[in-house]
Design a protein around this motif. Structure first.
Motif, PDB file in Angstrom:
ATOM      1  N   LEU A 190       0.801  -1.223   0.000  1.00 41.44           N
ATOM      2  CA  LEU A 190       0.000   0.000   0.000  1.00 41.44           C
ATOM      3  C   LEU A 190       0.837   1.276   0.000  1.00 41.44           C
ATOM      4  N   GLN A 191       2.153   1.137   0.030  1.00 41.03           N
ATOM      5  CA  GLN A 191       3.003   2.326   0.030  1.00 41.03           C
ATOM      6  C   GLN A 191       2.713   3.184  -1.202  1.00 41.03           C
ATOM      7  N   GLY A 192       2.530   4.485  -0.978  1.00 44.15           N
ATOM      8  CA  GLY A 192       2.236   5.394  -2.071  1.00 44.15           C
ATOM      9  C   GLY A 192       0.756   5.545  -2.369  1.00 44.15           C
ATOM     10  N   HIS A 193      -0.089   4.762  -1.669  1.00 43.54           N
ATOM     11  CA  HIS A 193      -1.538   4.838  -1.864  1.00 43.54           C
ATOM     12  C   HIS A 193      -2.183   5.457  -0.624  1.00 43.54           C
ATOM     13  N   ILE A 195      -4.641   5.321   2.251  1.00 46.48           N
ATOM     14  CA  ILE A 195      -5.220   4.154   2.918  1.00 46.48           C
ATOM     15  C   ILE A 195      -6.327   4.570   3.871  1.00 46.48           C
TER      16      ILE A 195
END
Length: 212
Positions: A190-193, A195
């Motif tokens: 999920l990094q960069g998204h 959440i």
């Protein structure tokens, strides 16, 4: 079958399962379990969790003295730090699992609670996860750093190293270690998204609902 024989066999079964699924590699990682008489069983040094022999597992007496089996893991102090502070601990698992170790290397994680509350099962099985500062393997100061957190946390993450997880049984320690690895995998994916973690109210509800 005696309790000791059962625990020896269970350590080997869990070790093989963790190894076969890539949660540990080479001779990394170690598993321990508390014996009913107050002693402990622990995986030996330089042993692959995928090929453990129940007869060669290291055994300690109730005072923590090595009494039989192959030479114990050099990280036995991590296990004893957990047992000393958590009287309900029946087992401890330490892994160098890829995703949780990767999270431990990230620069901007919260050292008081490394992973956000992404899922209910992370809250239920892992809980708050503090980061233990980096120490070289075998450094006795690492034991004291783990000990300082263990009374309040049954799971800790060693910086640039991997997780140490205690459970009331071998199965519970295994499930918590696996949940920690899966949540770490989610976190990295999920990094960069943007959440949407569980809210503080939802976390509090889980803790109250399951008496965590």
């Amino acid at each position: 079958m005696s309790d000791e024989t059962r625990l020896r066999d269970q350590i080997c079964t869990i070790g093989r399962s963790l190894f076969d699924r890539g949660l540990t590699a080479g001779s990394s990682g170690n598993i321990s379990a508390r014996l009913p008489d107050g002693g402990w069983l622990m995986t030996p040094t330089n042993a692959s969790l995928g090929t453990l022999d129940p007869a060669r597992i290291s055994q300690f007496d109730g005072d923590g003295n090595f009494v039989s089996g192959d030479k114990p893991t050099k990280e036995s102090f991590l296990h004893f730090a957990m047992y000393d502070e958590r009287r309900d601990a029946g087992a401890v698992i330490h892994l160098h699992s890829t995703h949780s170790t990767a999270v431990s290397i990230l620069r901007d994680i919260d050292p008081e609670d490394v992973l956000p509350p992404l899922t209910a099962y992370h809250i239920m099985r892992v809980g708050k996860l503090p980061l233990v500062p980096y120490y070289a393997p075998g450094d006795p100061e690492l034991a004291e750093a783990v000990r300082s957190l263990a009374s309040a946390h049954h799971s800790v993450l060693l910086a640039n190293h991997g997780p140490v997880v205690a459970g009331t049984s071998l199965s519970n320690a295994q499930y918590a270690a696996e949940e920690l690895e899966e949540t770490s995998k989610l976190f990295l994916a999920l990094q960069g998204h943007a959440i949407r973690p569980l809210t503080p109210a939802q976390v509090s509800d889980l803790r109250a609902r399951f008496n965590l």
